[in-house]
Design a protein around this motif. Structure first.
Motif, PDB file in Angstrom:
ATOM      1  N   GLU A   6     -39.268  23.661  30.409  1.00 48.07           N
ATOM      2  CA  GLU A   6     -38.213  22.952  31.116  1.00 48.07           C
ATOM      3  C   GLU A   6     -37.133  22.395  30.200  1.00 48.07           C
ATOM      4  OE1 GLU A   6     -39.366  20.141  33.935  1.00 48.07           O
ATOM      5  OE2 GLU A   6     -40.474  21.573  35.153  1.00 48.07           O
ATOM      6  N   GLN A   7     -37.259  22.652  28.900  1.00 42.77           N
ATOM      7  CA  GLN A   7     -36.223  22.127  28.017  1.00 42.77           C
ATOM      8  C   GLN A   7     -34.945  22.906  28.178  1.00 42.77           C
ATOM      9  OE1 GLN A   7     -37.073  20.860  23.934  1.00 42.77           O
ATOM     10  NE2 GLN A   7     -39.017  21.857  24.287  1.00 42.77           N
ATOM     11  N   PRO A   8     -33.822  22.224  28.392  1.00 38.60           N
ATOM     12  CA  PRO A   8     -32.585  22.972  28.466  1.00 38.60           C
ATOM     13  C   PRO A   8     -32.259  23.620  27.127  1.00 38.60           C
ATOM     14  CG  PRO A   8     -32.178  20.602  28.693  1.00 38.60           C
ATOM     15  CD  PRO A   8     -33.653  20.791  28.561  1.00 38.60           C
ATOM     16  N   THR A   9     -31.733  24.817  27.178  1.00 35.62           N
ATOM     17  CA  THR A   9     -31.262  25.426  25.940  1.00 35.62           C
ATOM     18  C   THR A   9     -29.745  25.465  26.011  1.00 35.62           C
ATOM     19  OG1 THR A   9     -31.575  27.578  26.942  1.00 35.62           O
ATOM     20  CG2 THR A   9     -33.321  26.808  25.493  1.00 35.62           C
ATOM     21  N   ILE A 201     -42.889  11.825  32.037  1.00 34.77           N
ATOM     22  CA  ILE A 201     -42.634  10.850  30.969  1.00 34.77           C
ATOM     23  C   ILE A 201     -41.131  10.625  30.827  1.00 34.77           C
ATOM     24  CG2 ILE A 201     -42.892  10.382  28.494  1.00 34.77           C
ATOM     25  CD1 ILE A 201     -45.369  12.298  28.636  1.00 34.77           C
ATOM     26  N   THR A 202     -40.397  11.699  30.863  1.00 34.19           N
ATOM     27  CA  THR A 202     -38.936  11.566  30.749  1.00 34.19           C
ATOM     28  C   THR A 202     -38.255  12.305  31.899  1.00 34.19           C
ATOM     29  OG1 THR A 202     -39.069  13.390  29.168  1.00 34.19           O
ATOM     30  CG2 THR A 202     -38.658  11.192  28.270  1.00 34.19           C
ATOM     31  N   PRO A 203     -38.228  11.662  33.079  1.00 30.73           N
ATOM     32  CA  PRO A 203     -37.450  12.271  34.167  1.00 30.73           C
ATOM     33  C   PRO A 203     -35.976  12.169  33.808  1.00 30.73           C
ATOM     34  CG  PRO A 203     -38.166  10.077  34.803  1.00 30.73           C
ATOM     35  CD  PRO A 203     -38.734  10.335  33.438  1.00 30.73           C
ATOM     36  N   GLY A 204     -35.131  12.856  34.527  1.00 33.84           N
ATOM     37  CA  GLY A 204     -33.698  12.682  34.248  1.00 33.84           C
ATOM     38  C   GLY A 204     -32.852  13.830  34.713  1.00 33.84           C
ATOM     39  N   ASN A 205     -31.563  13.722  34.338  1.00 29.19           N
ATOM     40  CA  ASN A 205     -30.564  14.675  34.809  1.00 29.19           C
ATOM     41  C   ASN A 205     -30.496  14.678  36.330  1.00 29.19           C
ATOM     42  OD1 ASN A 205     -29.551  15.605  32.341  1.00 29.19           O
ATOM     43  ND2 ASN A 205     -31.377  16.865  32.050  1.00 29.19           N
ATOM     44  N   ILE A 207     -31.184  14.736  40.040  1.00 34.65           N
ATOM     45  CA  ILE A 207     -32.352  15.205  40.789  1.00 34.65           C
ATOM     46  C   ILE A 207     -33.034  16.409  40.133  1.00 34.65           C
ATOM     47  CG2 ILE A 207     -31.629  14.310  43.030  1.00 34.65           C
ATOM     48  CD1 ILE A 207     -30.501  17.132  43.648  1.00 34.65           C
ATOM     49  N   PHE A 208     -32.638  16.727  38.894  1.00 37.09           N
ATOM     50  CA  PHE A 208     -33.251  17.878  38.217  1.00 37.09           C
ATOM     51  C   PHE A 208     -34.737  17.610  37.957  1.00 37.09           C
ATOM     52  CE2 PHE A 208     -34.679  20.114  34.427  1.00 37.09           C
ATOM     53  CZ  PHE A 208     -34.357  21.422  34.750  1.00 37.09           C
ATOM     54  N   ARG A 209     -35.034  16.478  37.370  1.00 40.42           N
ATOM     55  CA  ARG A 209     -36.437  16.140  37.125  1.00 40.42           C
ATOM     56  C   ARG A 209     -36.702  14.708  37.579  1.00 40.42           C
ATOM     57  NH1 ARG A 209     -37.047  16.989  32.035  1.00 40.42           N
ATOM     58  NH2 ARG A 209     -37.684  19.149  32.228  1.00 40.42           N
ATOM     59  N   THR A 210     -37.443  14.586  38.668  1.00 43.46           N
ATOM     60  CA  THR A 210     -37.765  13.278  39.226  1.00 43.46           C
ATOM     61  C   THR A 210     -39.283  13.176  39.351  1.00 43.46           C
ATOM     62  OG1 THR A 210     -37.442  14.281  41.392  1.00 43.46           O
ATOM     63  CG2 THR A 210     -35.615  12.992  40.533  1.00 43.46           C
ATOM     64  N   ARG A 211     -39.740  12.015  39.736  1.00 43.49           N
ATOM     65  CA  ARG A 211     -41.197  11.848  39.849  1.00 43.49           C
ATOM     66  C   ARG A 211     -41.692  12.185  41.246  1.00 43.49           C
ATOM     67  NH1 ARG A 211     -40.246   6.994  36.043  1.00 43.49           N
ATOM     68  NH2 ARG A 211     -40.924   7.885  34.067  1.00 43.49           N
ATOM     69  N   ASP A 328     -35.131  20.230  45.595  1.00 46.26           N
ATOM     70  CA  ASP A 328     -34.064  19.358  45.075  1.00 46.26           C
ATOM     71  C   ASP A 328     -33.336  20.052  43.912  1.00 46.26           C
ATOM     72  OD1 ASP A 328     -35.229  16.620  46.394  1.00 46.26           O
ATOM     73  OD2 ASP A 328     -36.821  17.887  45.597  1.00 46.26           O
ATOM     74  N   ARG A 329     -34.132  20.732  43.082  1.00 43.90           N
ATOM     75  CA  ARG A 329     -33.523  21.410  41.930  1.00 43.90           C
ATOM     76  C   ARG A 329     -32.671  22.584  42.401  1.00 43.90           C
ATOM     77  NH1 ARG A 329     -37.019  22.570  36.563  1.00 43.90           N
ATOM     78  NH2 ARG A 329     -37.496  20.347  36.859  1.00 43.90           N
ATOM     79  N   SER A 330     -33.140  23.248  43.444  1.00 43.33           N
ATOM     80  CA  SER A 330     -32.375  24.361  44.004  1.00 43.33           C
ATOM     81  C   SER A 330     -31.066  23.826  44.585  1.00 43.33           C
ATOM     82  CB  SER A 330     -33.220  25.026  45.095  1.00 43.33           C
ATOM     83  OG  SER A 330     -32.523  26.041  45.733  1.00 43.33           O
ATOM     84  N   LEU A 331     -31.158  22.711  45.293  1.00 44.42           N
ATOM     85  CA  LEU A 331     -29.956  22.085  45.866  1.00 44.42           C
ATOM     86  C   LEU A 331     -28.966  21.717  44.763  1.00 44.42           C
ATOM     87  CD1 LEU A 331     -29.956  19.417  48.637  1.00 44.42           C
ATOM     88  CD2 LEU A 331     -28.842  18.885  46.502  1.00 44.42           C
TER      89      LEU A 331
END
Ligand code: GAP
Length: 463
Positions: A6-9, A201-205, A207-211, A328-331
């Motif tokens: 899931e790390q952005p490149t 541990i590190t949500p963010g961006n 709605i890209f990564r939420t809990r 959410d990520r698709s949206l």
């Protein structure tokens, strides 16, 4: 492990739109709000407003349409979020659904150990550059991402349950039920949409990564010897879903996981990645889970989870291909891909060039002026249209302002009721993307727009 995949490149060119611009539009137009905002907000948690709900419903509806309605080999399921705790032992999540975590003694911040980059000044967190140039990190510890809660009034180990971290397990534990009632045989699949929870541990961006998020998952059961072929087929089918709904093909790519980043259940995974503003990142995962899940649940439950092939007189444990996409990520990908700005007659306009089937509102009916019977006629037209699809009636403010508002929420068609309407029954039909205006009979509108909604569509950004 959810891990490295899931790390952005890095993107090779600057983003066309920043995440901040998308967040601002979502707030300005009531798509998405920070959760519990009046209390200062709850970190990385979001609420969907009117247009956000409609957009997300449309994303999910298009998914259901493509993966169940338009296929013969798929059935639907809606399993509970809470599951028997043994599920998570069998699935391997209790042991293996972890991310390595480190704490910084200087910044007092917490990071994922697989998201740090080495730098000359020591090991410096790359995701949240701290206030200090030198960070003093603890050794990595494995942190389980599952949310725990307790069922009933007693908070002891016997009452401990988990909020599901993926919807997939609800499908595996229902394999027998579905086989019994669906009259399917491999290859066949089970589709499910529902909430999932991960104590990231590190949500963010945004709605890209939420809990807390929503997943759209397919578990597709095949004979072991057919698994590679179906894996390939699902990659193609899923890629096409995104592009059919308007995502530009050059903003999508497939990336195969290396052996070090495979989840504990997977023998092969490829991600469909999208060029998000923060770089190429996972949009959808397509995994070959082998017979891991059914075998483990058979072992832990004592139930036979296999398919008996009457013709061949043999039983086998199907292998599983799993296309798994966050709603959410698709949206977010659809919003980013659709966001555009341009200058029209010396004025900047922001427009969401969404596929019409995804657009929260399909048509806005606008009386040119609030007199001469126009609002009443416009309302009649609006009421006819809204019986077929979401439409809006807007009589407030200048026509230009009303169009700009509709452009920002991605409404593909604007209908203006003017003096001529009152004489000959025609209206102007404005296209969101080309800005072309044509005169058409008001009585045909529902049919005409219904037909347009069914047509294939390409992003006008493709030129
Ligand atoms: N059952 C397979 C599975 O859980 P995953 O790659 O961990 O695989 C699948 O998740 C998809 O769910 C991802 O590709 C992404 O679209 C979405 N997703 C995962 N974690 C997420 C999170 N914390 N927030 C939003 N979406 C997430």
């Amino acid at each position: 492990m959810t891990g490295i995949a899931e790390q952005p490149t890095e993107a090779s060119h600057p983003p066309e739109v920043t995440l901040d611009e998308v967040v601002a539009l979502c707030k300005r137009r009531g798509f998405i709000f920070q959760s519990s905002e009046i209390y200062g907000g709850l970190a990385s948690t979001y609420d969907y407003g009117h247009y956000g709900v409609q957009l997300k419903n449309n994303v999910k509806a298009e998914w259901w349409r493509a993966v169940v309605q338009e296929r013969d080999d798929m059935v639907a399921l809606d399993a509970a979020i809470l599951m028997h705790p043994r599920t998570w032992e069998a699935s391997g999540h209790l042991e293996g659904f972890t991310d390595p975590m480190v704490d910084c003694r200087t910044c007092k911040l917490r990071f994922r150990a697989d998201k740090l980059e080495d730098s000359a000044c020591g090991r410096k967190p790359s995701v949240h550059p701290g206030e200090h140039s030198e960070c003093d990190l603890t050794e990595p510890r494995q942190f389980n991402l599952m949310f725990e809660t307790f069922m009933g009034p007693v908070r002891d180990d016997a009452a401990r349950v988990y909020l599901r971290p993926e919807t997939a397990q609800g499908i595996f534990v229902n394999f027998k039920n579905v086989l019994q009632f669906a009259r399917k045989k491999p290859p066949f699949g089970i589709a499910q949409v529902g909430k999932a929870f991960r104590n990231e541990i590190t949500p963010g961006n945004f709605i890209f990564r939420t809990r807390e998020f929503e997943m759209m998952e397919i578990e597709y059961f095949v004979r072991g010897e057919d698994a590679d072929r179906w894996h390939q087929q699902w990659m193609e089918d899923r890629m096409r879903w995104h592009t059919d709904l308007g995502i530009r093909p050059d903003h999508l790519r497939l990336r195969k996981h290396g052996p070090d980043e495979l989840s504990h259940y997977s023998s092969a995974t490829s991600d469909i990645e999208y060029l998000f503003p923060m770089g190429w990142s996972e949009l959808e995962g397509i995994a070959n889970r082998g017979d891991y899940d059914l075998s483990r649940h058979a072992e832990f439950s004592g139930e036979k989870l296999e398919y008996y092939d009457q013709d061949k007189g043999e039983a086998f444990v199907p292998h599983v291909i799993e296309p798994s996409l966050g709603a959410d990520r698709s949206l977010l990908a659809f919003l980013v891909d659709a966001y555009d700005t341009e200058e029209v007659e010396g004025r900047k306009r922001t427009v969401l060039r969404l596929h019409p089937r995804l657009a929260p509102v399909k048509a806005a009916v606008l009386p040119l002026v609030s007199k001469a019977g126009m609002p009443e006629r416009a309302r009649e037209i609006y009421e006819q249209l809204r019986a077929r699809f979401p439409a809006e009636f807007d009589e407030g403010g200048s026509i230009g302002r009303r169009y700009r508002r509709q452009d920002e929420i991605g409404t593909p068609w604007g209908i203006t009721v003017d003096g001529q309407t009152m004489e000959d029954g025609t209206v102007t039909l404005r296209d969101r993307d080309s800005l072309e205006q044509v005169r058409v009979p008001a009585d045909d509108l529902a049919e005409r727009l219904g037909a347009k909604l069914a047509e294939p569509w390409l992003s006008p950004k493709l030129g």
